[in-house]
Design a protein around this motif. Structure first.
Motif, PDB file in Angstrom:
ATOM      1  N   SER A   1       0.838  -1.197   0.000  1.00  0.00           N
ATOM      2  CA  SER A   1       0.000   0.000   0.000  1.00  0.00           C
ATOM      3  C   SER A   1       0.876   1.251   0.000  1.00  0.00           C
ATOM      4  CB  SER A   1      -0.894   0.008   1.246  1.00  0.00           C
ATOM      5  OG  SER A   1      -1.459   1.294   1.440  1.00  0.00           O
ATOM      6  N   PRO A   2       0.483   2.290  -0.731  1.00  0.00           N
ATOM      7  CA  PRO A   2       1.249   3.551  -0.689  1.00  0.00           C
ATOM      8  C   PRO A   2       1.185   4.214   0.682  1.00  0.00           C
ATOM      9  CG  PRO A   2      -0.793   3.838  -1.897  1.00  0.00           C
ATOM     10  CD  PRO A   2      -0.648   2.364  -1.657  1.00  0.00           C
ATOM     11  N   TYR A   3       0.277   3.763   1.539  1.00  0.00           N
ATOM     12  CA  TYR A   3       0.187   4.305   2.885  1.00  0.00           C
ATOM     13  C   TYR A   3       0.954   3.471   3.909  1.00  0.00           C
ATOM     14  CZ  TYR A   3      -3.478   7.457   1.280  1.00  0.00           C
ATOM     15  OH  TYR A   3      -4.165   8.443   0.625  1.00  0.00           O
ATOM     16  N   ALA A   4       1.543   2.368   3.486  1.00  0.00           N
ATOM     17  CA  ALA A   4       2.244   1.485   4.424  1.00  0.00           C
ATOM     18  C   ALA A   4       3.483   2.177   4.985  1.00  0.00           C
ATOM     19  CB  ALA A   4       2.639   0.191   3.734  1.00  0.00           C
ATOM     20  N   ARG A   5       3.731   1.973   6.259  1.00  0.00           N
ATOM     21  CA  ARG A   5       4.908   2.504   6.946  1.00  0.00           C
ATOM     22  C   ARG A   5       5.450   1.421   7.868  1.00  0.00           C
ATOM     23  NH1 ARG A   5       3.746   5.341   3.524  1.00  0.00           N
ATOM     24  NH2 ARG A   5       3.401   7.584   3.484  1.00  0.00           N
TER      25      ARG A   5
END
Length: 411
Positions: free
Chosen positions: A373-377
């Protein structure tokens, strides 16, 4: 209230890979300890460039488990397979030695063999070049120059033998490496050699093998295996029901990690529930190892749960950055196979694996799906994830450290 996160925020350790992906400055956070512990940046799981660096600097130079010696039990037996996309032939020679050859003819490159079988020599199906079980060149019919003179004779015959891949065996396992590395196989195995000796893995055989084609990076399952944090949650109704007394870590001196978990009677290759009766402990095991289970890893991709009654072997083979192959093998002493109750009791071990291993496999797939996901951290790691950070640092040491061997200092 939900946290508003930046979409593909490069400054927050997401999965958007930097141009200079192997620069040490991107991995400074991995070097931190205490409350600042972190695992690898997420691009290390999704980037084909990072995977290519792992392949070159880890897998090609490391000893990799490929199979058990029992796949070629008799002289002349061969087994064709591939690892890291390289076609190979495993063969037992007339001298009983197991060798591994590149499965490619030295003439025009055709594959020499498919499947498994027994033979006295290998003959290429294309132009009938032939080779001995030890890889030596035997002959090439009508292979002459325009003047009718043989192109291969006693002066150059040695140049045309099969390409042998460096291999070695231990405990009934076959290991290979494609390029020269810093350690012998015994050095790579480290404490495996003496710590696991009394279990006599060489006297075991595979009773069941399950292969999972994984839409996940190879590290996802390896990390999960060494992650103690997930056990009470992912395995809350299965493996977590085992109550352990203590964990004894064996000092490492190679690429191995060995921990012995003490518990009461039984084997963690089963579940501690009614109906999960199993085999008795192997009689030769050291007395202080009959009540407990070994959990071991051998970098880069071998893991094993070793009970007093057998072993459960895991192999995580990379295919690409986003695909891997997980092979799970159930090993038992060869003497158990002749028991009248072998089929009945072995089903209890398989039943356990179909619960516990599938829980691990599914969570690894779920993790990998999420980190894309582009929001994964990535968050900080807790005290029960120190082994995950240890693996991360080892990978950085191999892949990111300059070729000179200089130590990367944390920023």
């Amino acid at each position: 209230m939900a946290t508003r996160a930046g979409y593909e925020d490069r400054a927050d350790l997401g999965n958007v890979e930097p141009e200079d992906i192997l620069s040490p400055r991107h991995y400074a956070a991995v070097r931190r300890g205490g409350r600042l512990m972190r695992s690898l940046p997420l691009w290390c799981y999704t980037s084909e460039r990072f995977w290519e660096a792992e392949k070159e600097r880890i897998f090609l130079r490391s000893w990799n488990l490929i199979e058990r010696e029992e796949i070629v039990p008799k002289a002349g037996d061969y087994h064709s397979m591939s690892f890291l996309g390289v076609p190979m032939i495993v063969v037992r020679g007339k001298d009983e030695k197991v060798r591994v050859f590149a499965n490619t003819c030295r003439h025009r490159g055709a594959m020499l063999a498919t499947g498994s079988g027994n033979c006295k020599a290998f003959r290429c199906p294309y132009h009938f070049w032939s080779y001995g079980l030890d890889g030596r060149f035997i002959g090439a019919p009508n292979y002459n120059d325009p003047e009718g003179r043989p192109l291969i004779d006693g002066t150059n015959k040695e140049e045309f033998g099969l390409a042998e891949i460096e291999s070695g065996t231990w405990g009934g396992f076959i290991f290979i490496r494609f390029k020269e590395g810093p350690q012998t196989l015994e050095q790579h195995l480290g404490a495996f050699v003496e710590s696991l000796a009394s279990h006599k893995l060489e006297d075991m055989a595979c009773a069941r093998k399950v292969v999972y084609e994984m839409d996940a990076n190879w590290k996802c399952f390896v990390e999960n295996y060494i992650d103690a944090y997930h056990i009470p949650y992912v395995h809350k109704d299965s493996l977590a029901q085992w109550k352990s007394k203590e964990a004894v870590l064996v000092p490492s001196r190679g690429q191995e990690y060995v921990v012995f978990v003490r518990h009461d009677e039984g084997s963690q290759l089963l579940l501690p529930f009614p109906g999960y009766d199993g085999f008795p402990p192997m009689p030769q095991i050291d007395p202080d190892r009959t009540k407990g289970t070994y959990f071991v890893t051998l970098r880069p991709g071998m893991m094993m749960t070793l009970g007093n009654d057998g072993a459960l072997l895991f192999q995580s083979e990379p295919i690409s950055a986003k695909k891997s192959r997980l092979t799970v093998s159930s090993l038992f002493p060869k003497s158990y196979f002749g028991r009248e109750d072998f089929e009945r009791l072995s089903q209890n071990y398989y039943r356990r694996n179909d619960i516990v291993v599938v829980e691990d496999k599914d969570i690894a797939l779920r993790q990998f799906a999420g980190i894309q996901s582009p929001y994964a951290r990535i968050a900080r790691l807790c005290s029960q994830e120190t082994d995950v950070q240890g693996l991360a640092n080892w990978i950085v040491d191999q892949v990111v450290t300059p070729e000179t061997g200089e130590t990367i200092a944390a920023e």
